[in-house]
Design an enzyme around this catalytic site. Structure first.
Site, PDB file in Angstrom:
ATOM      1  N   SER A 254      -6.206  -3.281  -4.770  1.00  0.00           N
ATOM      2  CA  SER A 254      -5.384  -2.389  -3.973  1.00  0.00           C
ATOM      3  C   SER A 254      -5.689  -2.449  -2.471  1.00  0.00           C
ATOM      4  O   SER A 254      -4.993  -1.817  -1.674  1.00  0.00           O
ATOM      5  CB  SER A 254      -5.568  -0.941  -4.454  1.00  0.00           C
ATOM      6  OG  SER A 254      -6.907  -0.521  -4.322  1.00  0.00           O
TER       7      SER A 254
ATOM      8  N   LYS B 269      -8.358   1.379   5.115  1.00  0.00           N
ATOM      9  CA  LYS B 269      -7.406   1.394   4.008  1.00  0.00           C
ATOM     10  C   LYS B 269      -6.741   2.772   3.937  1.00  0.00           C
ATOM     11  O   LYS B 269      -7.394   3.795   4.165  1.00  0.00           O
ATOM     12  CB  LYS B 269      -8.166   1.082   2.721  1.00  0.00           C
ATOM     13  CG  LYS B 269      -7.353   1.009   1.450  1.00  0.00           C
ATOM     14  CD  LYS B 269      -8.266   0.628   0.284  1.00  0.00           C
ATOM     15  CE  LYS B 269      -7.506   0.569  -1.027  1.00  0.00           C
ATOM     16  NZ  LYS B 269      -8.381   0.148  -2.156  1.00  0.00           N
TER      17      LYS B 269
ATOM     18  N   SER C 146     -10.505  -4.041  -6.740  1.00  0.00           N
ATOM     19  CA  SER C 146      -9.644  -3.876  -5.565  1.00  0.00           C
ATOM     20  C   SER C 146     -10.249  -4.293  -4.241  1.00  0.00           C
ATOM     21  O   SER C 146      -9.549  -4.313  -3.232  1.00  0.00           O
ATOM     22  CB  SER C 146      -9.178  -2.422  -5.467  1.00  0.00           C
ATOM     23  OG  SER C 146      -8.259  -2.128  -6.482  1.00  0.00           O
TER      24      SER C 146
END
Length: 487
Positions: free
Chosen positions: A151, A73, A175
């Site tokens: 996210s 990520k 997330s």
């Protein structure tokens, strides 16, 4: 023969161990898939293909996942000499390269993973869809007109599209679980402090943030968490120790657990989809068939009115501090008009907050967490004696891209809150929670179901998740619309 990219990480690693495929071949196959499909879903922002190929062709650590491709990520999990931009335009434009590996990056590499690049994120990770102003949105492989969640939306889209079998993710209010639910994956948020954020972060969002992964199978989630769930000396606190490796929980008997089902939030300001209710009901039936005692029940404190206000205060304070830190990294001030309105507001609110106000918010959340804990406390200790809580992961199936911001900045916050009535509470309590892909809408969109265990009980979550995976298999499902292969 099944293509290696269609296999989970455990199976890919087994092929390498048996000499049936090389790390270089796994990496080349993953890169080919990304190059063919990423232009349509924009899951991967930056690649390191040349470095990955060199690593795969060289001498990799002899870890359990030697040669298996991984994506990180674009938030946290720094690698020395490489960029991590947090979805923030000014940081991305500056091309800042971090000085050292994070503890988590070191553990991923020691496990034998080969990092291929970074995945798309919303700006600073403060929303539940991956549509940053600084980049094109990530698109859901099940229907590219829909959100991937956030996210960790780029990571979830990448795993769902078959780029890699595992991707790094993190969770401050849902997330990991939200994108797992929207992309049809397993997403386990570990207990507080199970995965270290060192050396650069002690705790984020007052202890609410935690790293993990999104995967296609429970066994992959368990095996990776066994490897990354190792503290770094100097961490501010530690998670309760697990009784044995999580991999050993896969296939273990579930036992007669006490399970509470909660399928509807108590107020109309939260979304309440019939599809999400149906997913919870079906999961309750599966758990009953596995021998659990299932009833409609949830913690009395779950929807206390003041929760969101105090939690948002900690996010605002942390956002203000984070932006000040990033300004030092960039070497200049970051203006409000360089931020999305949500984050400019968080910064303003955080900078106006006094230290006593911040500490008061944390104190309220601490007392509330103790009220929540009663649900999982044994009856002999004065609690309600439940082992698991089962809820929808989110309030509705994946919305169309643009839905959260379509009505302007003021409405955006209300839509975010309405969509995640079930997840942020367990970031604050620090309990482990997992989203499982147990339902699909008539339109073919995934719907996740969340299971929440008591503090430190990832072992129980993995055991039950593996049993549900066996009872209602999902790993063989692939997106009905695969970018790059549509007619």
């Amino acid at each position: 023969m099944t293509e290696p990219t269609e296999l989970d990480a455990t199976a890919q690693a087994d092929l390498v161990r048996r000499g049936e495929v090389s790390p270089a071949e796994l990496v080349d196959a993953a890169i080919a898939r990304i190059e063919a499909r990423n232009p349509e879903i924009n899951a991967v922002l930056r690649d390191r293909f040349d470095a990955a190929r060199a690593e795969a062709a060289g001498t990799l650590p002899d870890g359990p996942f030697r040669g298996v491709p991984l994506l990180l990520k674009d938030m946290g999990c720094h690698m020395a000499g490489e960029e991590t931009a947090y979805g923030l335009g000014p940081l991305q434009q500056a091309g800042i390269r971090w000085r050292r590996d994070s503890h988590l990056a070191t553990l991923f590499r020691a496990a034998g993973f080969v990092v291929l690049g970074r995945t798309n994120v919303p700006e600073l990770g403060t929303t539940v869809t991956t549509e940053p102003a600084a980049n094109a949105p990530a698109r859901n492989p099940w229907d590219p007109a829909h959100s991937t969640g956030g996210s960790s939306g780029g990571s979830a889209a990448a795993v769902a599209a078959g780029f890699v079998p595992v991707a790094h993710a993190s969770d401050g209010g849902g997330s990991i679980r939200v994108p797992a639910a929207e992309c049809g994956l397993v997403g386990l948020k570990p207990s507080r402090a199970r995965v270290s954020q060192g050396p650069d972060v002690g705790e984020g969002w007052a202890g609410a943030t935690i790293d993990g992964v999104v995967t296609r199978t429970v066994r992959d989630t368990a095996a990776v968490l066994d490897l990354i769930g190792r503290p770094m000396p100097g961490d501010p606190y530690a998670a309760p120790p697990l009784p044995r490796l999580l991999q050993e929980e896969v296939g273990a008997p579930v036992g007669r657990l006490q399970v509470g089902l909660a399928d509807a939030p108590p107020h109309e300001r939260w979304l309440d989809s019939p599809e999400c209710r149906a997913a919870v009901a079906a999961t309750g039936r599966l758990l009953a068939e596995l021998g659990c005692a299932v009833e409609v029940a949830s913690p009395a404190a779950l929807f206390e009115d003041d929760f969101s206000r105090h939690f948002n205060a900690t996010i605002a304070a942390d956002t203000a501090r984070t932006l000040a830190d990033l300004e030092r990294v960039v070497g200049r001030d970051i203006a409000d008009d360089e931020l999305e309105p949500r984050n400019a507001y968080y910064r303003l609110t955080g900078n106006r907050m006094t230290a006593p106000e911040y500490l008061a918010a944390r104190a309220w959340l601490g007392a509330w967490s103790r009220r929540m804990a009663s649900f999982w406390t044994p009856a002999e200790d004065g609690g309600e004696g439940f082992d698991l809580l089962v809820t929808p992961t989110v309030g509705a199936p994946p919305p169309e891209l643009g839905w959260f911001t379509a009505a302007g900045p003021r409405e955006e916050g209300r839509r975010i809150s309405s969509f995640i009535p079930w997840t942020a509470q367990f970031n604050v309590t620090g309990q482990p929670a997992v989203s499982l892909p147990l339902h699909t809408t008539d339109a073919g969109l995934p719907v996740g179901v969340q299971l929440v265990a008591g503090a430190g009980r990832e072992d129980l979550l993995v055991r039950v998740a593996a049993a549900l995976e066996e009872a209602a298999p999902w790993a063989g499902r692939r997106p009905a619309v695969v970018p790059g292969e549509r007619a």
